[in-house]
Scaffold this motif. Structure first.
Motif, PDB file in Angstrom:
ATOM      1  N   MET A 113       1.717  -0.091  -7.800  1.00 53.62           N
ATOM      2  CA  MET A 113       1.811   0.773  -6.390  1.00 53.62           C
ATOM      3  C   MET A 113       0.515   0.823  -5.316  1.00 53.62           C
ATOM      4  N   LEU A 116      -1.099  -2.291  -5.381  1.00 55.32           N
ATOM      5  CA  LEU A 116      -0.513  -3.271  -4.406  1.00 55.32           C
ATOM      6  C   LEU A 116      -0.703  -2.514  -2.434  1.00 55.32           C
ATOM      7  N   LYS A 117      -0.721  -1.749  -2.783  1.00 60.41           N
ATOM      8  CA  LYS A 117      -1.088  -0.974  -1.726  1.00 60.41           C
ATOM      9  C   LYS A 117      -2.944  -0.964  -0.331  1.00 60.41           C
ATOM     10  N   THR A 118      -3.645  -1.629  -1.969  1.00 60.09           N
ATOM     11  CA  THR A 118      -5.475  -1.476  -1.347  1.00 60.09           C
ATOM     12  C   THR A 118      -5.414  -3.327  -1.549  1.00 60.09           C
ATOM     13  N   GLN A 119      -4.837  -3.756  -2.637  1.00 58.07           N
ATOM     14  CA  GLN A 119      -5.158  -4.974  -2.493  1.00 58.07           C
ATOM     15  C   GLN A 119      -4.206  -6.591  -2.249  1.00 58.07           C
ATOM     16  N   ALA A 120      -3.259  -6.514  -2.270  1.00 60.23           N
ATOM     17  CA  ALA A 120      -2.580  -7.403  -1.987  1.00 60.23           C
ATOM     18  C   ALA A 120      -1.934  -7.809  -0.492  1.00 60.23           C
ATOM     19  N   PRO A 121      -1.899  -8.855  -0.428  1.00 60.37           N
ATOM     20  CA  PRO A 121      -2.207  -9.378   1.577  1.00 60.37           C
ATOM     21  C   PRO A 121      -1.263  -9.249   1.898  1.00 60.37           C
ATOM     22  N   PHE A 122      -0.180  -7.991   2.314  1.00 59.02           N
ATOM     23  CA  PHE A 122       0.002  -7.764   3.277  1.00 59.02           C
ATOM     24  C   PHE A 122      -0.048  -6.789   4.639  1.00 59.02           C
ATOM     25  N   VAL A 135      -0.598  -1.657  11.924  1.00 58.63           N
ATOM     26  CA  VAL A 135      -0.560  -1.108  11.994  1.00 58.63           C
ATOM     27  C   VAL A 135      -2.253  -0.265  10.573  1.00 58.63           C
ATOM     28  N   ASP A 136      -3.114   0.384  10.479  1.00 56.64           N
ATOM     29  CA  ASP A 136      -4.155   0.715   9.944  1.00 56.64           C
ATOM     30  C   ASP A 136      -4.140   0.515   8.824  1.00 56.64           C
ATOM     31  N   SER A 137      -5.322   0.773   7.800  1.00 59.21           N
ATOM     32  CA  SER A 137      -5.174   1.295   6.809  1.00 59.21           C
ATOM     33  C   SER A 137      -5.281   2.603   6.561  1.00 59.21           C
ATOM     34  N   ASP A 142      -6.725   3.997  -0.468  1.00 58.63           N
ATOM     35  CA  ASP A 142      -8.070   4.078  -0.940  1.00 58.63           C
ATOM     36  C   ASP A 142      -8.275   4.531  -1.886  1.00 58.63           C
TER      37      ASP A 142
END
Lengths: 155, 84
Positions: A113, A116-122, A135-137, A142
């Motif tokens: 999880m 996914l939050k930092t690497q998967a391109p969504f 939405v900003d990261s 990180d």
């Protein structure tokens, strides 16, 4: 390894039953479900659109799950991520991991999880009372992913 | 020929989702390609300003500015990801 990107909702119970079916060695399933909130950054969210980069999404999720399998003694992992239009209370993501013991299952599930939050391109675009916005990261995401690097180095 | 893809906020900023580009002679790596794109005008300058948070993937892998670019590569520009 089971990875799905889809617009439709998913049934957590049915997915978990299928993930563990026929393997009596499984002693633990850890799962995480992410949901759409109605409030973000002080604005009411009425709906959101999830966009992704299809060719890369599959590859990056496969890489993350493969890495989890390298690090922990797990049998299988399932990742379902929804795209398209979603509204508050909708399910967005399911990550589930099977293992003999809970420790490995919990750790691998959280790792998948966090990456996914930092690497998967969504990307999420929210429709709020004051218009739409991307939405900003978050720096905290990180940091959550970086924890796993530190843990490995200190082993 | 390079295939360039733009996602999310960058796609909207540039008003472009994808394009094909003949590999320019001066493009060696991600950094030189980005510099070339920045010269296209203000929205490009702003969207890809140094210090701006954007990511680059070459052939579906997130990479750094020094990554070499070869003819036939698929290069994507996008904001930091926000899934999950």
């Amino acid at each position: 390894m089971r990875i799905r990107v889809q617009t439709e909702d998913f049934d957590v119970g049915a997915e978990l039953a299928q993930l563990r079916a026929g393997n009596p060695k499984i002693g633990a399933i850890a799962s995480f479900v992410g949901l759409v909130r109605d409030l973000n950054e002080n604005a009411e969210v009425s709906e959101m659109i999830l966009e992704h980069y299809p060719a890369m999404t599959q590859k990056s999720l496969e890489g993350i799950v493969a890495e989890a399998k390298n690090r922990w003694d797990i049998y299988d992992a399932l990742v379902i991520h929804r795209v398209g239009k979603l509204v508050p209370t909708d399910q967005i993501v399911l990550v589930a991991v099977t293992s003999s013991h809970r420790g490995e299952a919990f750790a691998a599930c959280e790792f998948i999880m966090d990456y996914l939050k930092t690497q998967a391109p969504f990307w999420k675009k929210e429709q709020t009372t004051s218009g739409s916005r991307w939405v900003d990261s978050r720096e905290s995401d990180d940091k959550a992913a970086q924890r796993w690097e530190t843990k490995i180095e200190s082993k | 020929m390079l295939k360039l893809l733009y996602f999310a906020r960058l796609r909207e900023t540039f008003g472009l989702a994808e394009e094909e580009l003949e590999l320019p002679a001066q493009v060696i790596n991600v950094q030189t390609l980005t510099e070339l794109l920045r010269q296209r005008g203000e929205v490009w300058e702003v969207g890809l300003a140094s210090g701006k948070p954007y990511r680059v993937a070459v052939n579906q892998e997130m990479v750094g500015p020094g990554t070499i670019i070869r003819d036939g590569d698929e290069i994507a520009f996008f904001p930091p990801v926000t899934g999950g």
